[in-house]
Design a protein around this motif. Structure first.
Motif, PDB file in Angstrom:
ATOM      1  N   TYR A  31      -3.550  -9.146   3.452  1.00  0.00           N
ATOM      2  CA  TYR A  31      -4.553  -8.890   2.068  1.00  0.00           C
ATOM      3  C   TYR A  31      -5.514  -9.674   2.688  1.00  0.00           C
ATOM      4  O   TYR A  31      -5.469 -10.922   2.964  1.00  0.00           O
ATOM      5  CB  TYR A  31      -3.756  -9.483   0.951  1.00  0.00           C
ATOM      6  CG  TYR A  31      -4.615  -9.147  -0.409  1.00  0.00           C
ATOM      7  CD1 TYR A  31      -4.471  -7.767  -0.746  1.00  0.00           C
ATOM      8  CD2 TYR A  31      -5.497  -9.718  -0.999  1.00  0.00           C
ATOM      9  CE1 TYR A  31      -5.189  -7.179  -1.913  1.00  0.00           C
ATOM     10  CE2 TYR A  31      -6.225  -9.345  -1.935  1.00  0.00           C
ATOM     11  CZ  TYR A  31      -6.148  -8.079  -2.440  1.00  0.00           C
ATOM     12  OH  TYR A  31      -7.084  -7.499  -3.401  1.00  0.00           O
ATOM     13  N   CYS A  56     -13.049 -11.398  -2.005  1.00  0.00           N
ATOM     14  CA  CYS A  56     -11.643 -10.959  -2.101  1.00  0.00           C
ATOM     15  C   CYS A  56     -10.551 -12.144  -2.331  1.00  0.00           C
ATOM     16  O   CYS A  56     -10.695 -13.108  -1.323  1.00  0.00           O
ATOM     17  CB  CYS A  56     -11.085 -10.225  -0.786  1.00  0.00           C
ATOM     18  SG  CYS A  56      -9.501  -9.731  -0.907  1.00  0.00           S
ATOM     19  N   ASP A  90     -13.769  -0.046 -14.742  1.00  0.00           N
ATOM     20  CA  ASP A  90     -14.036  -0.409 -13.306  1.00  0.00           C
ATOM     21  C   ASP A  90     -12.524   0.030 -12.505  1.00  0.00           C
ATOM     22  O   ASP A  90     -12.585   0.323 -11.543  1.00  0.00           O
ATOM     23  CB  ASP A  90     -14.415  -1.740 -13.386  1.00  0.00           C
ATOM     24  CG  ASP A  90     -15.746  -2.138 -13.859  1.00  0.00           C
ATOM     25  OD1 ASP A  90     -16.461  -1.340 -13.704  1.00  0.00           O
ATOM     26  OD2 ASP A  90     -15.798  -3.238 -14.377  1.00  0.00           O
ATOM     27  N   ILE A  91     -11.449  -0.295 -13.358  1.00  0.00           N
ATOM     28  CA  ILE A  91     -10.300  -0.302 -12.473  1.00  0.00           C
ATOM     29  C   ILE A  91      -9.943   1.132 -12.336  1.00  0.00           C
ATOM     30  O   ILE A  91      -9.253   1.803 -11.437  1.00  0.00           O
ATOM     31  CB  ILE A  91      -9.201  -1.099 -13.205  1.00  0.00           C
ATOM     32  CG1 ILE A  91      -9.567  -2.336 -13.255  1.00  0.00           C
ATOM     33  CG2 ILE A  91      -7.921  -0.804 -12.452  1.00  0.00           C
ATOM     34  CD1 ILE A  91      -9.472  -3.154 -11.816  1.00  0.00           C
ATOM     35  N   CYS A  92     -10.056   2.180 -13.493  1.00  0.00           N
ATOM     36  CA  CYS A  92      -9.698   3.315 -13.557  1.00  0.00           C
ATOM     37  C   CYS A  92     -11.204   3.955 -13.955  1.00  0.00           C
ATOM     38  O   CYS A  92     -11.365   4.599 -15.051  1.00  0.00           O
ATOM     39  CB  CYS A  92      -8.929   3.695 -14.726  1.00  0.00           C
ATOM     40  SG  CYS A  92      -7.250   2.778 -14.716  1.00  0.00           S
ATOM     41  N   LYS A 117     -10.713  -7.951  -5.810  1.00  0.00           N
ATOM     42  CA  LYS A 117     -11.778  -7.721  -5.130  1.00  0.00           C
ATOM     43  C   LYS A 117     -13.034  -7.539  -6.231  1.00  0.00           C
ATOM     44  O   LYS A 117     -12.612  -6.903  -7.323  1.00  0.00           O
ATOM     45  CB  LYS A 117     -11.699  -6.561  -4.437  1.00  0.00           C
ATOM     46  CG  LYS A 117     -10.540  -6.822  -3.054  1.00  0.00           C
ATOM     47  CD  LYS A 117     -10.530  -5.422  -2.229  1.00  0.00           C
ATOM     48  CE  LYS A 117      -9.495  -5.733  -1.200  1.00  0.00           C
ATOM     49  NZ  LYS A 117      -9.524  -4.257  -0.335  1.00  0.00           N
ATOM     50  N   GLY A 118     -14.152  -7.835  -5.906  1.00  0.00           N
ATOM     51  CA  GLY A 118     -15.256  -7.993  -6.935  1.00  0.00           C
ATOM     52  C   GLY A 118     -16.185  -8.766  -6.602  1.00  0.00           C
ATOM     53  O   GLY A 118     -16.498  -9.063  -5.380  1.00  0.00           O
ATOM     54  N   THR A 133     -13.432  -5.150  -9.290  1.00  0.00           N
ATOM     55  CA  THR A 133     -13.430  -3.803  -8.957  1.00  0.00           C
ATOM     56  C   THR A 133     -12.109  -3.431  -8.421  1.00  0.00           C
ATOM     57  O   THR A 133     -11.966  -2.057  -8.437  1.00  0.00           O
ATOM     58  CB  THR A 133     -14.596  -3.546  -8.077  1.00  0.00           C
ATOM     59  OG1 THR A 133     -14.427  -4.271  -6.735  1.00  0.00           O
ATOM     60  CG2 THR A 133     -15.986  -3.958  -8.528  1.00  0.00           C
ATOM     61  N   GLN A 134     -11.313  -4.225  -7.898  1.00  0.00           N
ATOM     62  CA  GLN A 134      -9.919  -3.553  -7.782  1.00  0.00           C
ATOM     63  C   GLN A 134      -9.009  -4.681  -7.741  1.00  0.00           C
ATOM     64  O   GLN A 134      -9.266  -5.865  -7.398  1.00  0.00           O
ATOM     65  CB  GLN A 134     -10.130  -3.051  -6.117  1.00  0.00           C
ATOM     66  CG  GLN A 134      -8.754  -2.661  -5.367  1.00  0.00           C
ATOM     67  CD  GLN A 134      -8.802  -2.292  -3.950  1.00  0.00           C
ATOM     68  OE1 GLN A 134      -9.867  -2.020  -3.640  1.00  0.00           O
ATOM     69  NE2 GLN A 134      -7.768  -2.445  -3.382  1.00  0.00           N
ATOM     70  N   ASP A 136      -4.903  -5.529  -7.195  1.00  0.00           N
ATOM     71  CA  ASP A 136      -3.608  -5.524  -6.418  1.00  0.00           C
ATOM     72  C   ASP A 136      -2.358  -6.268  -6.656  1.00  0.00           C
ATOM     73  O   ASP A 136      -2.574  -7.513  -6.846  1.00  0.00           O
ATOM     74  CB  ASP A 136      -3.935  -5.397  -4.895  1.00  0.00           C
ATOM     75  CG  ASP A 136      -5.440  -4.552  -4.508  1.00  0.00           C
ATOM     76  OD1 ASP A 136      -5.171  -3.110  -4.814  1.00  0.00           O
ATOM     77  OD2 ASP A 136      -6.204  -4.944  -3.979  1.00  0.00           O
TER      78      ASP A 136
END
Length: 504
Positions: A31, A56, A90-92, A117-118, A133-134, A136
């Motif tokens: 990662y 990240c 943002d996620i979807c 991440k963002g 923005t992402q 995981d």
């Protein structure tokens, strides 16, 4: 599943739901972490925020707050915590909001490890956060963390049960941030010592842990058996005799951070497995070692605290050099009113009886003096004090005093009422050393199970010639206790020894 709690069963069901949704809850790939909570907080400003647009991070979920179409998560990494701000769109970004509504709102639990991440920004309430923005999944937590309340940076209801904290240190480190700080400081202590001796030109070395003879100290060893050689072996109680062999071999100065093992009692200052730093320097004596040691400890205090004043419980201990020096006989006289300097063994036994100190028939003169000092004097020395010039019977590896018959050139450093270091002008006369070993054997025959064995190979090494040498052993665990204001050795060991736990 019958042995699992309701919450543990629910978490396993969530694990299955993640897998059903096509999410691997334990991915294998690297990662790409590029920042930490502490660094973001240190760097962020209006002028620098453009540098924090592609962050990240990764860490453990410690808090979660659902705001409908948004959520806040407190993510804790190895440097601290930072808030994540997660918006559904943002996620979807498409029509399908399942990943947010089902996965991230319902399947994330406290303790889960996530990657995010963002970019960094400041919320309306003024809290520095990461606009995600992402998001995981990196690891699903199947056990529930203890609930620790926190407000305005202050912790309430902290988990203090030592049985839980020491046995499950991994959980203790997660929920009690100050614990991690203790071990970071422990590493800094050891690094300061390394830097100090390296600057003197001394070499860090390693010596055997499994030894045919448990030498270098008076202690009860752990014993094992080597099948291939069909011989008994002992876990080392000290590394002294091996390090002095290296001085014989021509090294000017050597030191080692050693794991030592003693099959003795356990209390707040003793663990059967402990760490000692031993150092030996050729062409030096115990006077040089006292000056060097007080300089070293002053440096450690300054490196950790920026001052020589260290808080230990309700006391403030000052490590500003030089330290006070008191002879052992004067220390005993100071705190008992009795001068034992000319007493024989029988008189010492009578003195122990007079002082209410229990003794065993196996104890010789040295042990009796040690008992008197330990019971009546030692605890009084709170500020750093060198107790010097010990009786020869107490110190079988120490050179006889150059001007005081019957004594040896030895000191113990007392801090906060406990021994922190032990040092000598090392005995390098092989004839005298052999006699001292033989005296120890006589004590062993009387039943003293801590008396030293004769190490014939060490005697052979001395017969080749060892230069005048001074050596010291410093207890790293006790030093860490003092420098981090911890009153129990279990608090400065990641995994202190405990009775086995019954697990299913």
């Amino acid at each position: 599943m019958t042995s699992l709690s309701e919450q543990e069963i629910i978490r396993r069901e969530k694990l299955q739901e993640l897998e059903n949704a096509g999410i691997n809850p334990y991915p294998a790939e690297e990662y790409p972490v590029n920042n930490t909570a502490a660094n973001i907080k240190a760097v962020y400003s209006e002028e620098t925020k453009d540098q924090l647009q592609n962050i990240c991070v990764a860490g453990r979920v410690m808090k979660k707050r659902d705001m409908g179409k948004a959520a806040f998560i407190s993510l804790q990494d190895h440097t601290g915590s930072i808030q994540l701000y997660i918006r559904r769109d943002d996620i979807c970004p498409g029509e399908d909001k399942t990943m947010f509504d089902t996965v991230f709102k319902k399947l994330i639990d406290l303790g889960d490890i996530l990657g995010a991440k963002g970019y960094a920004f400041v919320t309306k309430t003024g809290e520095l956060s990461i606009h995600v923005t992402q998001l995981d999944f990196l690891a699903k937590s199947l056990r529930v963390l203890p609930n620790v309340a926190e407000k305005d940076g202050e912790t309430f209801d902290a988990v203090t049960d030592p049985e839980f904290r020491y046995r499950q240190r991994y959980v203790d480190l997660i929920i009690n941030p100050s614990v991690k700080d203790t071990f970071i400081k422990r590493t800094k202590i050891m690094q300061t010592i390394r830097d100090f001796y390296n600057d003197l030109g001394y070499l860090e070395v390693e010596t055997p842990i499994l030894q045919p003879i448990p030498g270098g100290a008076t202690a009860r060893p752990f014993k094992t058996h080597h099948n291939a050689l069909d011989i008994p072996l002992y876990m080392r109680i000290a590394n002294e005799l091996y390090l002095k062999r290296l001085i014989v071999g021509g090294f000017d100065g050597v030191y080692e951070f050693a794991k030592d093992f003693r099959n003795e009692g356990m209390d707040r200052t003793h663990n059967p497995e402990f760490t000692v730093m031993e150092m030996y320097a050729a062409y030096k004596d115990y006077e040089w070692m006292m000056r060097t040691t007080e300089t070293l400890l002053e440096k450690i205090a300054l490196a950790l605290h920026g001052t020589t004043l260290v808080q230990v419980g309700e006391k403030v201990i000052d490590f500003k050099a030089p330290f006070r020096r008191v002879t052992m006989f004067d220390a005993i006289k100071e705190h008992t009113g009795i001068d034992i300097s000319e007493m024989d063994e029988a008189q010492l036994r009578d003195t122990c009886k007079q002082l209410g100190i229990g003794v065993a028939p196996s104890m010789g003169k040295g042990k009796l003096i040690d008992e008197i000092f330990g019971e009546k004097a030692e605890h009084n020395y709170v500020q750093p004090t060198f107790i010097i010039d010990y009786p020869v019977e107490m110190s079988p590896l120490t050179k006889k005093h150059r001007s005081k018959p019957g004594l040896v050139e030895r000191f113990e450093l007392m801090v906060n009422g406990k021994e922190l270091a032990n040092a000598y002008s090392e005995l390098n006369d092989p004839i005298d050393q052999r006699q001292r070993f033989e005296d120890q054997v006589k004590l062993m025959e009387r039943g003293d199970d801590e008396a030293m064995y004769i190490d014939y190979d060490f005697l052979r090494a001395l017969e080749y010639g060892m230069p005048p040498t001074s050596g010291i052993g410093i207890g790293i665990d006790r030093l860490t206790m003092i420098m981090t204001n911890n009153l129990s050795i279990q608090d400065v060991l990641f995994f202190p020894q405990m009775k086995p736990e019954k697990l299913q």
